[in-house]
Each structure stands twice: as structure tokens, then as C-alpha cells.
Scaffold this active site. Structure first.
Site, PDB file in Angstrom:
ATOM      1  N   GLU A  18       0.851  -1.190   0.000  1.00 28.65           N
ATOM      2  CA  GLU A  18       0.000   0.000   0.000  1.00 28.65           C
ATOM      3  C   GLU A  18       0.889   1.244   0.000  1.00 28.65           C
ATOM      4  O   GLU A  18       1.896   1.288   0.712  1.00 28.65           O
ATOM      5  CB  GLU A  18      -0.854  -0.040   1.268  1.00 28.65           C
ATOM      6  N   VAL A  99      -5.705   1.660   1.702  1.00 32.62           N
ATOM      7  CA  VAL A  99      -6.034   0.234   1.818  1.00 32.62           C
ATOM      8  C   VAL A  99      -7.195  -0.118   0.892  1.00 32.62           C
ATOM      9  O   VAL A  99      -7.145  -1.130   0.177  1.00 32.62           O
ATOM     10  CB  VAL A  99      -6.362  -0.136   3.286  1.00 32.62           C
ATOM     11  N   ASP A 129     -17.226   9.733  10.518  1.00 30.92           N
ATOM     12  CA  ASP A 129     -16.003   9.665   9.718  1.00 30.92           C
ATOM     13  C   ASP A 129     -15.513   8.222   9.731  1.00 30.92           C
ATOM     14  O   ASP A 129     -14.761   7.808  10.614  1.00 30.92           O
ATOM     15  CB  ASP A 129     -14.952  10.629  10.275  1.00 30.92           C
ATOM     16  N   SER A 131     -13.728   5.198   7.489  1.00 27.73           N
ATOM     17  CA  SER A 131     -12.878   4.991   6.327  1.00 27.73           C
ATOM     18  C   SER A 131     -13.545   4.094   5.283  1.00 27.73           C
ATOM     19  O   SER A 131     -14.242   3.137   5.632  1.00 27.73           O
ATOM     20  CB  SER A 131     -11.575   4.345   6.779  1.00 27.73           C
ATOM     21  N   ASP A 133     -11.998   2.035   3.814  1.00 28.85           N
ATOM     22  CA  ASP A 133     -11.336   0.731   3.970  1.00 28.85           C
ATOM     23  C   ASP A 133     -12.320  -0.320   4.484  1.00 28.85           C
ATOM     24  O   ASP A 133     -12.252  -1.489   4.085  1.00 28.85           O
ATOM     25  CB  ASP A 133     -10.171   0.811   4.977  1.00 28.85           C
ATOM     26  N   LYS A 150      -5.258   1.883  12.447  1.00 29.10           N
ATOM     27  CA  LYS A 150      -4.492   3.054  12.890  1.00 29.10           C
ATOM     28  C   LYS A 150      -4.843   3.329  14.347  1.00 29.10           C
ATOM     29  O   LYS A 150      -6.021   3.301  14.708  1.00 29.10           O
ATOM     30  CB  LYS A 150      -4.882   4.277  12.061  1.00 29.10           C
TER      31      LYS A 150
HETATM   32  N1  PSU Z   1      -2.105   3.874   8.752  1.00 26.14           N
HETATM   33  C1  PSU Z   1      -1.039   4.664   8.995  1.00 26.14           C
HETATM   34  N2  PSU Z   1      -0.783   5.677   8.130  1.00 26.14           N
HETATM   35  C2  PSU Z   1      -1.580   5.926   7.045  1.00 26.14           C
HETATM   36  C3  PSU Z   1      -2.692   5.087   6.802  1.00 26.14           C
HETATM   37  C4  PSU Z   1      -2.915   4.078   7.697  1.00 26.14           C
HETATM   38  O1  PSU Z   1      -0.333   4.461   9.954  1.00 26.14           O
HETATM   39  O2  PSU Z   1      -1.311   6.863   6.310  1.00 26.14           O
HETATM   40  C5  PSU Z   1      -3.581   5.325   5.612  1.00 26.14           C
HETATM   41  C6  PSU Z   1      -3.906   4.007   4.903  1.00 26.14           C
HETATM   42  O3  PSU Z   1      -3.658   4.205   3.531  1.00 26.14           O
HETATM   43  C7  PSU Z   1      -5.389   3.824   5.131  1.00 26.14           C
HETATM   44  C8  PSU Z   1      -5.835   5.244   5.164  1.00 26.14           C
HETATM   45  O4  PSU Z   1      -6.004   3.080   4.108  1.00 26.14           O
HETATM   46  O5  PSU Z   1      -4.846   5.870   5.975  1.00 26.14           O
HETATM   47  C9  PSU Z   1      -7.229   5.453   5.705  1.00 26.14           C
HETATM   48  O6  PSU Z   1      -7.510   6.816   5.614  1.00 26.14           O
HETATM   49  P1  PSU Z   1      -8.972   7.380   5.908  1.00 26.14           P
HETATM   50  O7  PSU Z   1      -9.151   7.250   7.386  1.00 26.14           O
HETATM   51  O8  PSU Z   1      -8.931   8.811   5.441  1.00 26.14           O
HETATM   52  O9  PSU Z   1      -9.908   6.527   5.122  1.00 26.14           O
HETATM   53 MN    MN Z   2     -12.237   9.661   6.793  1.00 29.84          MN
END
Ligand code: PSU
Ligand code: MN
Length: 296
Positions: A18, A99, A129, A131, A133, A150
Site C-alpha cells: 500500500e 487500503v 467519519d 474509512s 477501507d 491506525k
Molecule cells: N495507517 C497509517 N498511516 C496511514 C494510513 C494508515 O499508519 O497513512 C492510511 C492508509 O492508507 C489507510 C488510510 O487506508 O490511511 C485510511 O484513511 P482514511 O481514514 O482517510 O480513510
Molecule cells: Mn475519513
């Protein structure tokens, strides 16, 4: 089987990586070094590494080292989630794939396993909010090797949502869902596994049954690098409060919080992040090797 990208999906072990973690999740210049370390870990584990990304509007399955250097150093790279994928060709942008996007693109390319740091999930404070994912993991039958979600997320709600969506959560030689920098969380995995062969058999059975969800292989941060959960909880709460005061929301939130944590831990969170990314890449390679042996 021929895949839509033309890659042969024979039994050569392949691991996708990724790239948002490289473009947005880590500071420069260490992001490039870590990307190379992840690729080297996959190769050391006997598999071919494919860094997934979008370059000038085109989806790339595997980058040359020159392309990797360019992506890691470039300004204005888009954090490319599922919703961004159809836009990239039009805008001609560069993108690190999250992801959700990596899961979709790697399966489309016939790569059954990918490695990352942590998946996205339900954010603290703002339960709306969530993700992309999570729905992607519910929808596409991949195998995602990660250190849990995360750490800046609402972990209990994220774990709950994985259950609702039918995502199988495995603990790699562990009983608890790891919390990224820390090895424990108080949350359970669905099943502990000891070996790559076990994971490969579970993947095969998922495919035989025709289930469409992903398998999440959660791997704790290596001992010696992992940080105490209590310390990280405090640091995360402070980072969240600071982000709230600064009005940071949406895609900008993760990079903001991660920078804050690196400062608060005097770089130890970054060292943990680096160690777990390398380790996850190695575990993903082991799984890809085991799966390729059984996948004929
Ligand atoms: N985990 C980390 N750093 C990151 C991410 C995850 O430690 O940058 C990224 C991954 O690419 C994950 C994304 O898919 O954050 C999810 O972001 P969001 O919450 O905006 O969907
Ligand atoms: Mn988000």
C-alpha cells in the site's frame, strides 16, 4: 488465470504494498527508505513486491526504483481512496493508494496478499467519519496484513464494524487485536494463527466457500519497538485535542495526528511504525509463498 492487467496469476508468490503510508503516513526522507525496506522484506521472504500507486493518472502495479523515488519525494500527491480511483485518469494526478484502493487494485491484478501498517476505521469523536477501507474489506476477498487499525481510531467501534461486515480477523501468533504501536488492545481476534500455512488454508477455504470478504491478518509490532498502550493513549488524546483546536478534519487528519505522535514520543512512534511495516511485509511474503504452493 489471466488477470485484467495481463499479469499472469500463476503460483509465483506476489505481495502488493500500500502506498498511502509512504506518501502521506510517513515523513520524508524516511518514507522512501521504509518503502525500499518493505520491498526488500518481501523479496527476502521469497515473493515479488508490487508497490501499488497511480502515476500521472495511470494505475501502476509495481514501481521501478526511480518511480518510487519520484513518488516519495513529489509534492501534491493525492491520497487516493476508492472514490478517487475513477478521477485520476481525468486529472492526471499522482496518488498514493489507501487500503481500500490497494485492495481493489491488487485483486484486479491477481495479487492475493498485501501488506500495510494499519487499516482505516471509525474515527474517534466523529462516528460519521468512517474509512472507505471498512466497506472495501467487506466487499473484496483479499488478505490484508497489518498491525491492526491506525491507533488514532476508535478501536472498539472499528473492531465491532469488522465483525458486522463479516471480515475474518486473525491474530498472527497473538490473541489480542494489536493497536498498531502497541501489542495489545483488550480486543479479541477471531482466531489465533501460528503459521503462514494456516493462513493460506483459511484463504483457500474462504475462496472455496465463495465468500467475498477480506481476511485481516493482524501482526503485533515487534517486541523492542512496541510502545506501552497507556502512553500512546495519552499521546493520541493530546493529538486529537490539538487537531480539533486547529480544525483539521477529513483526509488531512491522519497525517496531522501521526506527526503529532512522532513529536510527542520523540521519534519512537516512527521507529515502531518502521519496524512493523518491515515485519508485516515479511509476514505477507510468507503467506504469499504458502498460498502459492496451495493455489494450483
Ligand atoms: N495507517 C497509517 N498511516 C496511514 C494510513 C494508515 O499508519 O497513512 C492510511 C492508509 O492508507 C489507510 C488510510 O487506508 O490511511 C485510511 O484513511 P482514511 O481514514 O482517510 O480513510
Ligand atoms: Mn475519513
Amino acid at each position: 488465470m489471466k488477470t485484467s492487467t495481463g499479469l499472469e496469476s500463476t503460483n509465483v508468490p506476489k505481495v502488493a504494498l500500500e502506498s498511502t503510508v509512504i506518501t502521506h503516513g510517513l515523513p520524508r526522507p524516511v518514507n522512501l527508505q521504509i518503502a525500499r525496506e518493505m520491498e526488500a522484506s518481501v523479496r527476502a521472504g521469497g515473493a515479488i513486491a508490487y508497490m501499488m500507486a497511480v502515476l500521472a493518472g495511470d494505475v501502476k502495479v509495481g514501481l521501478s526504483d526511480a518511480q518510487l523515488v519520484d513518488l516519495a519525494q513529489r509534492e501534491g500527491v493525492r491520497k487516493c481512496s476508492m472514490r478517487d480511483l475513477p478521477l485520476m485518469k481525468q486529472t492526471g494526478e499522482y496518488g498514493g493508494t489507501t487500503v481500500s484502493a490497494t485492495l481493489f487494485l491488487s485483486l484486479r491484478a491477481g495479487i492475493p496478499v498485501f501488506a500495510t501498517g494499519g487499516i482505516g476505521g471509525v474515527h474517534r469523536g466523529d462516528m460519521m467519519d468512517v474509512s472507505a477501507d471498512l466497506p472495501a474489506l467487506a466487499q473484496f476477498p483479499g488478505t490484508v496484513v497489518c498491525a491492526g487499525a491506525k491507533s488514532i481510531l476508535d478501536l472498539p467501534r472499528t473492531r465491532e464494524r469488522l465483525e458486522t461486515d463479516g471480515v475474518t480477523v486473525l491474530g498472527w501468533q497473538c490473541d489480542e487485536f494489536p493497536s498498531f504501536y502497541s501489542r495489545d488492545s483488550g480486543l479479541e481476534v477471531d482466531q489465533r494463527v501460528e503459521s503462514a500455512a494456516e493462513v493460506a488454508r483459511i484463504m483457500q477455504e474462504r475462496d472455496r466457500l465463495g465468500l467475498s470478504q477480506s481476511i485481516l491478518v493482524t501482526v503485533p509490532c515487534p517486541e523492542g519497538f512496541a510502545l506501552p498502550q497507556m502512553e500512546m493513549e495519552d499521546a493520541i488524546e493530546q493529538a486529537e485535542a490539538s487537531a480539533f483546536r486547529a480544525g483539521v478534519v477529513g483526509k488531512a487528519l491522519t497525517p496531522y495526528l501521526l506527526n503529532h505522535l512522532a513529536e510527542a514520543t520523540k521519534g519512537r512512534s516512527l521507529a515502531a511504525n518502521r519496524a512493523l511495516l518491515r515485519n508485516n511485509a515479511r509476514v505477507a511474503a510468507e503467506i504469499a509463498c504458502a498460498f502459492s504452493k496451495s493455489d494450483v
